[in-house]
Design a protein around this motif. Structure first.
Motif, PDB file in Angstrom:
ATOM      1  N   THR A  66       0.836  -1.201   0.000  1.00  0.00           N
ATOM      2  CA  THR A  66       0.000   0.000   0.000  1.00  0.00           C
ATOM      3  C   THR A  66       0.873   1.253   0.000  1.00  0.00           C
ATOM      4  OG1 THR A  66      -1.719  -1.219   1.159  1.00  0.00           O
ATOM      5  CG2 THR A  66      -1.845   1.184   1.267  1.00  0.00           C
ATOM      6  N   GLU A 124      -5.805  -3.807  -1.876  1.00  0.00           N
ATOM      7  CA  GLU A 124      -6.248  -5.051  -1.228  1.00  0.00           C
ATOM      8  C   GLU A 124      -7.248  -5.847  -2.050  1.00  0.00           C
ATOM      9  OE1 GLU A 124      -7.418  -4.226   2.780  1.00  0.00           O
ATOM     10  OE2 GLU A 124      -5.571  -3.152   3.194  1.00  0.00           O
ATOM     11  N   ARG A 338      -2.371  -6.357  11.495  1.00  0.00           N
ATOM     12  CA  ARG A 338      -2.846  -5.036  11.934  1.00  0.00           C
ATOM     13  C   ARG A 338      -3.066  -5.001  13.442  1.00  0.00           C
ATOM     14  NH1 ARG A 338      -6.490  -2.982   6.786  1.00  0.00           N
ATOM     15  NH2 ARG A 338      -4.599  -2.610   5.577  1.00  0.00           N
TER      16      ARG A 338
END
Ligand SMILES: Nc1ncnc2c1ncn2[C@@H]1O[C@H](COP(=O)(O)OP(=O)(O)OP(=O)(O)O)[C@@H](O)[C@H]1O
Ligand SMILES: [Mg+2]
Length: 354
Positions: A66, A124, A338
């Motif tokens: 990302t 994603e 995460r």
């Protein structure tokens, strides 16, 4: 810091070798886009038909996919561009399909997208849903036919998408077209940069039991300035969302409040927007049959992650052991990564978006 091949990518971190290779491919694409804007593509890059169609960046969690895509997006030539989460994009597509009902609705949707974005960055990419799987081929073909350049990130290579999906054979031509049209780049299975920033903060407390409850109570007392917290109702469009306990920008939920009701993106976004810190008690290991609860939990964590919200959790097991079976176990690798990053000191110390 960063090699000169990454020129258009303005990054202030030291890229590893695999990242540098992807950054070089992105820099090359940037150059091609600049030339194609000026109609110079065939002069510099060979015959017509060699217009760039895009790039597919894949690798394991926390590898910088990302980050690299966003840096490319920020430095992309001055052309209509859009960066959107893949799921969000597909939701829009399905809504447009439901609204339009014409024979060639995909072409119409693609024209609408192309009118607003010559460059489309999809973060994603993950194909779990048969509804997505069955239209992606036609949709991407229609976008490419209209000159849209697509960059996408994924945890899997094209051939890993929709791996055990229903009617996968119908999806395979799309995999082939992705491989043919997009320059597939791999960030390797190297360092998860999220883990690098971990400190020993106890904001993810495991295993469950009186000790874990007491640890969360203590953190709550600290963060909510000693207040017990009161129930509140968050207004949403046409309804309200119940928050069992709220005080001083902190909210506290039982995990079942979040996962066992028909909550979705707007509810989780409202939570993320209204609180600095969210406590979630009693997360248990997800069973393979708990498809909806795990889907909601993933979305909940993604929403909090994107908003930079602080999270305190008590859980039966470590993040990596919360979902080891069922159709979402691969997707959950990102959630686990995460959850780890959200325990780091830097996560807690950075400015909270509110
Ligand atoms: N070379 C690097 N040096 C320092 N930090 C980095 C480096 N590469 C990535 N990061 C940081 O690591 C974190 C994870 O990166 P990023 O979100 O881009 O990973 P990802 O591959 O997209 O992960 P996911 O699959 O979970 O979406 C980000 O905060 C990013 O800024
Ligand atoms: Mg990512």
């Amino acid at each position: 810091m960063v090699s000169t091949t990454t020129g258009p990518l303005n990054l202030s971190v030291q890229l590893d070798a695999a990242q540098q290779a992807v950054a070089a491919s992105l820099a090359d694409l940037n150059l091609k886009l600049r030339h194609s804007r000026r109609g110079l593509i065939s002069k510099f890059f060979g015959a017509a038909g060699q217009q760039p169609k895009g790039l597919y960046i894949w690798g394991t969690v926390g590898r910088g996919k990302t980050m690299l895509m966003d840096a490319f997006f920020a430095g992309a030539p001055d052309l209509p561009k859009r960066r959107v989460h893949f799921h969000g994009f597909m939701q829009e597509v399905h809504a447009a399909r439901a609204a339009h009902k014409t024979d060639d609705v995909i072409a119409e949707i693609a024209s609408g997208v192309a009118a607003k974005a010559r460059l489309l960055c999809l973060d994603e990419m993950q194909v779990v849903d048969i509804a997505d799987a069955m239209i992606l081929g036609r949709l991407f073909e229609a976008l490419w036919a209209r000159g849209v350049v697509i960059i996408t990130t994924s945890n899997q290579p094209p051939e890993g998408l929709y791996k055990d999906g229903l009617n996968r054979q119908l999806f395979l031509p799309f995999v082939k077209r992705l491989q043919e049209n997009l320059h597939v780049t791999h960030l390797g299975d190297g360092k998860d940069y999220r883990l690098g920033r971990l400190a020993a903060d106890e904001t993810y407390v495991t295993p469950l039991g009186p000790k874990a409850d007491a640890a969360l109570d203590l953190l709550w007392a600290k963060l909510a300035d000693g207040e017990a917290g009161l129930p509140m109702a968050l207004p949403l469009l046409g309804r309200t969302l119940k928050v069992p306990k709220a005080a001083h920008s902190c909210a506290r939920f039982e995990v079942s409040d979040l996962t066992d009701q028909a909550l979705g993106a707007p509810d989780f976004l409202a939570i993320a927007q209204n609180f600095n810190t969210v406590f979630v008690d009693h997360v248990t290991v997800f069973k393979a049959s708990e498809r909806n609860p795990v889907k909601r939990f993933i979305l909940f964590i993604d929403t909090l992650y994107d908003a930079g919200t602080r999270l305190v959790i008590s859980a039966e097991a470590a993040p990596e052991a919360l979902c080891l079976s069922g159709p979402h176990k691969i997707e959950f690798l990102r959630t686990a990564s995460r959850l780890r990053e959200m325990q780091s000191q830097s996560w807690w110390l950075r400015g909270v978006t509110q």
